[in-house]
Design an enzyme around this catalytic site. Structure first.
Site, short mmCIF file in Angstrom:
data_model
loop_
_atom_site.label_atom_id
_atom_site.label_comp_id
_atom_site.label_asym_id
_atom_site.label_seq_id
_atom_site.Cartn_x
_atom_site.Cartn_y
_atom_site.Cartn_z
N GLU A 1 -8.86 8.03 2.73
CA GLU A 1 -7.56 8.52 3.16
C GLU A 1 -7.52 10.05 3.33
OE1 GLU A 1 -4.55 6.77 0.65
OE2 GLU A 1 -4.89 4.78 1.49
N GLU B 1 -8.30 -1.41 2.30
CA GLU B 1 -7.21 -1.43 1.32
C GLU B 1 -6.01 -2.16 1.89
OE1 GLU B 1 -5.78 2.01 -0.74
OE2 GLU B 1 -7.79 2.83 -1.03
#
Length: 770
Positions: A247, A497
């Site tokens: 991320e 995720e």
């Protein structure tokens, strides 16, 4: 040379026998974000700033307990692990000082996982840069290298950190993620990706801070890869690949006007300063800023709040001793003042913003730096260095490319970066449920569609009814996958995720044992990844230390499928009987116990594991939560929704598969290019909980099948093996319907929808929003 265990062929994973492989996995483990010595969960301030002396030697869990965790996950049907580790775990003590004890522990854990047949890829994890910026990832010294003082982040709100929050019990839900847009993380990510362009004065040890930070991060991962390579029996056989930085944030790069909050900044919660206000408070100035909260349809402003640091600065003082870490900072980089003032962004004498568009364009080419330009230019430049460093050690590594979350992938299709051994690794969360911690069966929002501008008004992105919500999740994930193919080329897509919060409805499930909301949300998410035909996925999260009081022990999150305060789904510890429920045409040898003893775990009580539990306490046997209200009704943690059947290896491309939890029906359709061989049939994980051998029916389009339980990979797992012909083939298995997930939407949910309709001035009942 022996053939690789896992290869990529035409955008799909295949095993050494040419069968298509579905990577069904989970993130292991959330505990890896936090040090084990001292044990400092995110709500504890004691020892927090002793960052040079932390150790991660028992992360993600103790070596002695690894078999318990891996056997549990194998029994749940997982064949893949996204192995979470942090840069801090490798290099906490200072630049270039690697923790060889942690590295050896990691190798030992990976070697244990090898016995269970897992496919593993490594995840260099971070959230908002570092624990000291409110997340996880980088060592503390990297913040000092950037000229920032983490001990002043609380006063200046350069970061909202759980460890230093005045009332950690009342830490706002998901506020940690707003740190991407606060001074500390925004500054550091700018320096990490584009320091040479936007902070040329920031020179340390003779190189720009960008090269300093990237160089240390890449060398740390490279060192870990080298040690795994030298171990001899892990690379390729167990660790097949490496993901890029988790991320990544773009910092201030591309911001058109520092004095306003850009339209693309959808996440607003708590105090929400503009970057200009964050710069001012970071330099000790008081500012009144907007305050926001998160509702069902996104953020809404609730008022204004004064942030007054009383002169305290987020920057290191002028007299800070840089010899602590042995680096030499260039004299042109002055401590004691904001680096953005030093680069002419604002005037400290008058507190005037002199270059509000400083980060909007590339300083030499003039190219406008929107998010996609950032990804193509700065992210890809970093990714190439990281990829090449890993591949120099692990030459057949599959590289999982994770660009910024929910942004357009890099435009690399048909270029040299269109790498045949690359995977697109996006993330997706049901943001409404994650932020509100409530499963709303009545309505949800097509967030991805809103981000891509597919609706002329946000009201038309609302999906009404559970069927529409489930289909919307599936369509959003399918659209994410398609973007990967359109922009990056024909590569497998692994959703690395997705997940749900377990502490919904103010932890009502912990008080009642009723996990129906969690079950519905978990099932909807899995329905989406199955329907979108992802080549793989890794659910967030498995945490060995989760409990009902503190969840995952990190920032108030509670997404772990395991908790010490809950029960695990009941399974048989040994094969029930040697007589199989199999097709009459099958003349196959029956599966029998091979003599290998199953690993001891919570499914069976033996003198060995009883003694170990009583005499050798560990993370996995920690004392449950102290609050009896939260522990008097342990449940199965919605396990029926994530312990679900799935193809393991198929002789042909999967054209469709889905598990209907409500009716306990599993269907699989494949396009077989050839008939299944005797030794390598199509194989499906078939959990005993849903499909007891004696209580399920099987229908196939052709061939023969058998259901058997074996311990080929150290844990008793029930599988269906299917020897079919070529061409289009179908399989349907019907199991035991159990009562769960039967609650309807509430009047409260419907009433809130009406409020939203009124606020938008739109009657959604007359609109087709499905």
């Amino acid at each position: 040379m022996a053939s690789l265990r896992l290869i990529i062929e035409d955008g799909h994973f295949q095993d050494a026998h040419g069968r298509h492989v579905l990577l069904r996995g989970i993130n292991v483990a959330g505990d890896a974000k936090l040090p084990s010595e001292p044990d400092v969960p995110s709500h504890v301030v004691q020892d927090f700033f002793d960052g040079d002396n932390v150790k991660f030697h028992n992360r993600p869990f103790r070596k002695e307990d690894a078999h318990i965790h891996f056997s549990r996950l194998k029994r749940f049907g997982y064949n893949t692990i996204r192995y979470v580790f942090t840069w801090e775990a490798i290099e906490a003590a200072g630049p270039g000082r690697y923790d060889e004890v942690w590295i050896q522990h990691t190798i030992d854990i990976l070697r244990t996982a090898r016995d269970y047949g897992f496919y593993i890829f490594m995840d260099p994890h971070q959230d908002v840069w570092s624990r000291y910026c409110g997340g996880s990832g980088a060592p503390m010294w990297t913040i000092y290298a950037c000229g920032l003082n983490p001990q002043s982040f609380a006063a200046t709100e350069a970061a909202i950190v759980h460890n230093t929050y005045p009332e950690p019990e009342n830490f706002p839900k998901m506020i940690w993620s707003t740190n991407y847009n606060r001074l500390a993380a925004a500054t550091i990510f700018t320096l990490f990706f584009a320091g040479r362009d936007f902070a040329p004065k920031c020179i340390i040890d003779g190189v720009n801070i960008q090269d300093y930070l990237q160089g240390h991060f890449i060398r740390a991962c490279e060192h870990l890869a080298k040690r795994i390579h030298e171990a001899g029996d892990i690379e390729d056989d167990i660790v097949f690949g490496w993901e890029s930085l988790n991320e990544p944030g773009r910092g201030m790069i591309g911001h058109v006007d520092l004095s306003i909050i850009p339209d693309e900044q959808k996440l607003k919660k708590g105090t929400c300063p503009t970057l200009w206000q964050a710069i001012l408070t970071g330099s000790g100035r008081a500012c009144e800023v907007d305050s926001w909260d998160m509702g069902g349809l996104g953020p809404y402003k609730v008022g204004r709040i004064l942030i007054d640091p009383h002169g305290e600065m987020a920057w290191l003082p002028e007299n800070y001793d840089d010899s602590r870490y042995g680096w030499k900072r260039d004299p042109g980089w002055r401590l004691g003042e904001c680096i953005w003032a030093q680069h002419g962004v604002w005037d400290q004498a008058t507190d005037l913003l002199t270059q509000k568009s400083y980060f909007e364009k590339h300083p030499t080419s003039g190219e406008k730096l929107d998010y996609h330009a950032f990804t193509n230019m700065y992210f890809m430049a970093f990714y190439r260095k990281y990829r090449d460093a890993i591949r120099a050690i692990h030459k057949d590594a599959i590289m999982l490319c994770q660009p910024p979350t929910l942004e357009l992938p890099p435009s690399i299709k048909g270029t040299e970066d269109d790498d045949p051994r690359m995977v697109y690794a996006p993330h997706y969360y049901d943001g409404i449920t994650l932020m509100t911690k409530k499963w709303n069966r009545t309505w949800n929002v097509d967030v991805f569609g809103v981000l891509r501008g597919r609706y002329w008004h946000p009201a038309f992105a609302i999906k009404i009814g559970e069927t529409a919500i489930r289909n919307s999740f599936k369509e959003q994930i399918a659209a994410i996958k398609k973007e990967g193919k359109d922009y990056m080329g024909n590569h497998p897509c692994i959703l690395t995720e997705f997940g749900i919060p377990y502490d919904m409805d103010d932890k009502q499930a912990y008080k009642t044992g009723d996990y129906s909301s969690q079950s519905a949300a978990m099932d909807a998410n899995h329905f989406a990844v199955e329907g979108a035909l992802m080549e793989g996925y890794t659910l967030w999260l498995y945490s060995a230390s989760n409990d009902h009081q503190r969840g995952d022990q990190w920032n108030g999150e509670d997404l772990s499928i395991f908790s010490v305060d809950d029960q695990t789904l009941p399974v048989s510890a040994v094969p029930r009987t040697p007589d199989l429920n199999q097709s009459t045409s099958s003349l196959l040898k029956l599966a029998t116990a091979s003599g290998r003893q199953e690993v001891e775990d919570e499914t069976s009580v033996t003198p060995g594991n009883l003694k170990r539990t009583l005499t050798n306490p560990s993370i996995s046997s920690k004392q449950p939560s102290s609050d009896p209200e939260l522990t008097n009704a342990p449940g199965y943690r919605a396990a029926e929704a994530y312990v679900r059947p799935a193809p393991i290896a198929t002789n042909g491309e999967i054209t469709d598969y889905v598990f209907d939890l409500k009716n306990c029906e599993f269907t699989l359709n494949i396009a077989a290019t050839k008939a299944a061989s005797d030794d390598f049939p199509t194989t499906v994980f078939l959990p005993e909980y849903h499909f007891p051998k004696e209580q399920c029916t099987v229908a196939v389009s052709s061939g023969k099948w058998e259901i058997s339980t074996d311990d080929e990979e150290r844990t008793w797992v029930q599988k269906l093996r299917w020897w079919h012909g070529d061409g289009k083939q179908s399989l349907k298995v019907t199991g035991l319907i159990r009562p769960h997930n039967s609650l309807a939407g509430t009047a409260e949910e419907a009433g809130y929808l009406e409020q939203c309709q009124q606020s938008y001035g739109v009657d959604l009942k007359s609109c087709n929003v499905m």
